[in-house]
Design an enzyme around this catalytic site. Structure first.
Site, mmCIF file in Angstrom:
data_model
loop_
_atom_site.group_PDB
_atom_site.id
_atom_site.type_symbol
_atom_site.label_atom_id
_atom_site.label_comp_id
_atom_site.label_asym_id
_atom_site.label_seq_id
_atom_site.Cartn_x
_atom_site.Cartn_y
_atom_site.Cartn_z
ATOM 1 N N CYS A 28 9.725 1.592 3.573
ATOM 2 C CA CYS A 28 10.580 0.488 4.007
ATOM 3 C C CYS A 28 12.005 0.984 4.226
ATOM 4 O O CYS A 28 12.835 0.260 4.752
ATOM 5 C CB CYS A 28 10.552 -0.640 2.990
ATOM 6 S SG CYS A 28 11.256 -0.130 1.424
ATOM 7 N N PHE A 41 0.811 -1.230 0.000
ATOM 8 C CA PHE A 41 0.000 0.000 0.000
ATOM 9 C C PHE A 41 0.839 1.272 0.000
ATOM 10 O O PHE A 41 0.353 2.340 -0.350
ATOM 11 C CB PHE A 41 -0.944 0.019 1.219
ATOM 12 C CG PHE A 41 -0.251 0.413 2.506
ATOM 13 C CD1 PHE A 41 0.006 1.741 2.797
ATOM 14 C CD2 PHE A 41 0.167 -0.552 3.427
ATOM 15 C CE1 PHE A 41 0.666 2.116 3.972
ATOM 16 C CE2 PHE A 41 0.829 -0.199 4.586
ATOM 17 C CZ PHE A 41 1.079 1.144 4.863
ATOM 18 N N GLU A 86 -5.043 -3.876 -2.185
ATOM 19 C CA GLU A 86 -6.473 -3.572 -2.178
ATOM 20 C C GLU A 86 -6.783 -2.283 -1.415
ATOM 21 O O GLU A 86 -7.862 -1.717 -1.534
ATOM 22 C CB GLU A 86 -7.283 -4.755 -1.613
ATOM 23 C CG GLU A 86 -7.018 -5.121 -0.155
ATOM 24 C CD GLU A 86 -5.793 -6.018 0.042
ATOM 25 O OE1 GLU A 86 -4.826 -5.912 -0.744
ATOM 26 O OE2 GLU A 86 -5.813 -6.809 1.005
HETATM 27 P P1 NAD Z 1 1.336 -6.686 3.067
HETATM 28 O O1 NAD Z 1 2.365 -7.738 3.126
HETATM 29 O O2 NAD Z 1 0.251 -6.696 4.052
HETATM 30 O O3 NAD Z 1 0.618 -6.695 1.621
HETATM 31 C C1 NAD Z 1 1.363 -6.755 0.433
HETATM 32 C C2 NAD Z 1 0.544 -7.480 -0.627
HETATM 33 O O4 NAD Z 1 0.274 -8.810 -0.178
HETATM 34 C C3 NAD Z 1 -0.801 -6.821 -0.890
HETATM 35 O O5 NAD Z 1 -1.019 -6.782 -2.268
HETATM 36 C C4 NAD Z 1 -1.799 -7.715 -0.160
HETATM 37 O O6 NAD Z 1 -3.032 -7.795 -0.823
HETATM 38 C C5 NAD Z 1 -1.128 -9.062 -0.147
HETATM 39 N N1 NAD Z 1 -1.402 -9.847 1.071
HETATM 40 C C6 NAD Z 1 -1.652 -9.382 2.324
HETATM 41 N N2 NAD Z 1 -1.789 -10.396 3.188
HETATM 42 C C7 NAD Z 1 -1.623 -11.532 2.480
HETATM 43 C C8 NAD Z 1 -1.655 -12.929 2.821
HETATM 44 N N3 NAD Z 1 -1.874 -13.346 4.054
HETATM 45 N N4 NAD Z 1 -1.437 -13.826 1.830
HETATM 46 C C9 NAD Z 1 -1.196 -13.429 0.575
HETATM 47 N N5 NAD Z 1 -1.178 -12.123 0.190
HETATM 48 C C10 NAD Z 1 -1.390 -11.191 1.131
HETATM 49 O O7 NAD Z 1 2.126 -5.285 3.072
HETATM 50 P P2 NAD Z 1 1.507 -3.815 3.140
HETATM 51 O O8 NAD Z 1 0.952 -3.604 4.509
HETATM 52 O O9 NAD Z 1 0.658 -3.559 1.969
HETATM 53 O O10 NAD Z 1 2.823 -2.929 2.956
HETATM 54 C C11 NAD Z 1 3.667 -2.570 4.012
HETATM 55 C C12 NAD Z 1 4.837 -3.518 4.129
HETATM 56 O O11 NAD Z 1 5.562 -3.548 2.904
HETATM 57 C C13 NAD Z 1 5.842 -3.087 5.185
HETATM 58 O O12 NAD Z 1 6.261 -4.225 5.890
HETATM 59 C C14 NAD Z 1 6.988 -2.497 4.371
HETATM 60 O O13 NAD Z 1 8.242 -2.529 4.994
HETATM 61 C C15 NAD Z 1 6.947 -3.384 3.171
HETATM 62 N N6 NAD Z 1 7.612 -2.778 2.031
HETATM 63 C C16 NAD Z 1 8.845 -3.267 1.715
HETATM 64 C C17 NAD Z 1 9.546 -2.702 0.672
HETATM 65 C C18 NAD Z 1 10.905 -3.206 0.327
HETATM 66 O O14 NAD Z 1 11.469 -2.753 -0.653
HETATM 67 N N7 NAD Z 1 11.498 -4.115 1.087
HETATM 68 C C19 NAD Z 1 8.994 -1.642 -0.067
HETATM 69 C C20 NAD Z 1 7.720 -1.182 0.276
HETATM 70 C C21 NAD Z 1 7.037 -1.766 1.337
#
Ligand code: NAD
Length: 513
Positions: free
Chosen positions: A310, A178, A205
């Site tokens: 991140c 997100f 989403e």
């Molecule tokens: P998230 O892991 O909750 O969601 C990421 C994606 O996975 C979304 O599209 C979501 O629909 C899907 N998802 C969520 N739960 C799931 C599940 N149980 N099974 C399968 N798919 C699932 O992450 P977020 O809250 O959207 O984003 C924030 C996180 O992303 C933070 O931890 C941040 O550090 C990380 N992030 C990392 C980087 C990097 O380069 N390392 C960059 C941006 C964000």
């Protein structure tokens, strides 16, 4: 001042009213149309389940997003497979022309795109504008691919040549988080597609609006139908992506918990996978650090995008007496005002999680120097805001020192020397970024060598590598080989074809012939 803007979303003319109090933050908005899937060049509305999309700015419902099932993904895979032959056999010099045009569209529509990000994600207009600018830079890099992958040819024995070419993989998927609804999809879309792949994007989403505009603009730039597709949804669709036999590679960006699930599940079906996870970035501040520069960098790093990067500073390790610098950090933090130069966090749940980390740290004996809990944001009482928070005397065993908080909070841990600071940094499970603030070249070099992270900053709070350098962490911040952007991404999105050629019948044969 009232500012009116008109723009097109799925062919519907939408009127957005933004009431600007300062030049930064619109205060009220009307709704956007429903978000749709984009399959084979068309927006489709057949999905049965959907959920509301809330704007973190004021908690209002601004759109709905389809929660697709595996059948919708299957249609997208079929559309992508149909497009692949023609797209992959289009010369790369022609493929990039579309992305030159696309870059122009990003520039032309910059303000409108930034407004979408601001509304769906809650970051400030300045941050949203910078995000689109970064997408432009990423697209620009993809346009240089013809210069980066010319292949190699060599006469390896008399009249026998070997050549090597980068070939696309086929249908690939990109799953996004997100926090950067525009930039993170641009980590993958331009490079993967310019290199000849057809893509399915699964946006978060929570922030699905930007992806629909990306699809519209790619079409306007001339991208053939089926080369880029969007399938919205949640866990169910991510699992379907991991399992689908028609998808060759999966890139994921999100939390570590889900990165592990996606990496394991998609590699178990023999896909190539690169999964970027969460972070807990440490900034080591030495007593000789430049006070003003350090204070502004630490504060900007922990509070930019409301701490939801991140690459955000999450823990500061103060070595020796850094009290004057901490004082300046507090002064800087107090200048940051939620709803003005600080955006909202993504949801009510995120706000509660952040507040809980602060409360628990306080209960465990840490000292809150600047408390950002429950700020009053006039006219936005239903928005999801947390003010900048500075917490001193955090100990390494506290949850706030170990876990990803993902809010505008800096936990200060005290260390007696640089070795102790390194031990604290190294003990983190994560390894996205680490920075050191010092005026000593020797100390900087030591931290560069010893920190256990993929991206290191020296006197820089957000050490994001710019292309052609690549983005990616270590440890629990990334699973898979290589990085997601820059030159490193070429290896992920392509496979090498090695060809040996002999045209001359007189050429001698040997055991290799
Ligand atoms: P998230 O892991 O909750 O969601 C990421 C994606 O996975 C979304 O599209 C979501 O629909 C899907 N998802 C969520 N739960 C799931 C599940 N149980 N099974 C399968 N798919 C699932 O992450 P977020 O809250 O959207 O984003 C924030 C996180 O992303 C933070 O931890 C941040 O550090 C990380 N992030 C990392 C980087 C990097 O380069 N390392 C960059 C941006 C964000």
């Amino acid at each position: 001042m009232i500012l009116r803007e008109y723009y097109l979303i799925h062919d519907a003319k939408i009127k957005i009213f933004t009431l600007l109090k300062s030049s930064q933050m619109p205060l009220t908005t009307t709704r956007f149309p429903e978000t749709k899937n984009y399959i084979g060049g068309k927006f489709t509305g057949s999905v049965k389940k959907s959920m509301d999309v809330l704007s973190p700015l004021d908690g209002s419902v601004i759109s709905t997003v389809p929660l697709s099932a595996a059948e919708e993904l299957d249609l997208a895979v079929q559309a992508a497979q149909k497009a692949f032959d023609a797209w992959s056999s289009t010369p790369i010099k022609e493929r990039v022309q579309i992305f030159y045009r696309y870059k122009t569209l990003l520039e032309k529509n910059l303000k409108e795109l930034a407004t979408l990000i601001h509304e769906e994600n809650g970051k400030t207009m300045d941050e949203a504008t910078a995000e689109v600018e970064k997408s432009i830079e990423l697209t620009e890099f993809a346009c240089s691919m013809p210069q980066l992958i010319p292949g190699k040819i060599l006469e390896v024995s008399k009249a026998v040549e070997c050549r090597i070419d980068h070939k696309p993989l086929g249908v690939v998927a990109s799953i996004a988080p997100f926090n950067f609804p525009h930039m993170v999809p641009h980590w993958t879309i331009p490079n993967a597609i310019v290199l000849g792949n057809c893509m399915i994007l699964k946006p978060s989403e929570q922030v699905p609006l930007s992806s629909n505009r990306i699809a519209e603009m790619l079409k306007e730039a001339g991208l053939p139908d089926g080369v880029f597709n969007v399938v919205n949804g949640d866990r169910e669709i991510v699992e379907a992506i991991c399992d689908h036999p028609g998808i060759q590679a999966v890139s994921f960006v999100g939390s570590t918990k889900v990165a592990k699930i996606v990496y394991k599940r998609s590699t178990s079906t023999l896909k190539r996978c690169l999964a970027l996870g969460g972070a807990k970035n440490h900034l080591i501040v030495m007593p000789d650090a430049h006070p003003e520069m350090t204070a502004t960098n630490v504060t900007a790093s922990m509070s930019g995008c409301a701490g939801q990067r991140c690459m955000a500073a999450s823990a500061m390790v103060g070595v020796g007496n850094v009290d004057p610098i901490i004082q300046k950090i507090c002064d800087e933090a107090r200048k940051i005002v939620p709803g003005k130069n600080l955006g909202a966090v993504i949801s009510k749940e995120a706000r509660e999680r952040i507040n809980k980390y602060i409360a628990e740290a306080e209960k465990a004996g840490a000292k809150i120097l600047v408390d950002g809990r429950n700020p009053k944001v006039e006219g936005k009482e239903n928005g999801f805001y947390v003010g900048p928070t500075v917490i001193d005397y955090v100990t390494p065993d506290m949850a706030i020192a170990k876990e990803e908080v993902f809010g505008p909070v800096i936990a200060i841990i005290r260390a007696k020397d640089v070795d102790e600071a390194i031990r604290i940094e190294n003990s983190s499970n994560y390894g996205n970024a680490a920075s050191v603030f010092t005026q000593s070249g020797g100390v900087a070099r030591y931290v560069m060598e010893k920190a256990s992270a993929g991206m290191i900053g020296v006197n820089i709070g957000v050490p994001v590598p710019r292309e052609p350098f690549s983005f990616g962490g270590w440890n629990d911040s990334k699973f898979g080989v290589g990085d997601i952007t820059g030159e490193s991404s070429i290896e992920f999105w392509t496979q090498l074809k090695k060809t040996s050629i002999k045209w001359n019948p007189e050429a001698k044969t040997n055991w290799m012939s």
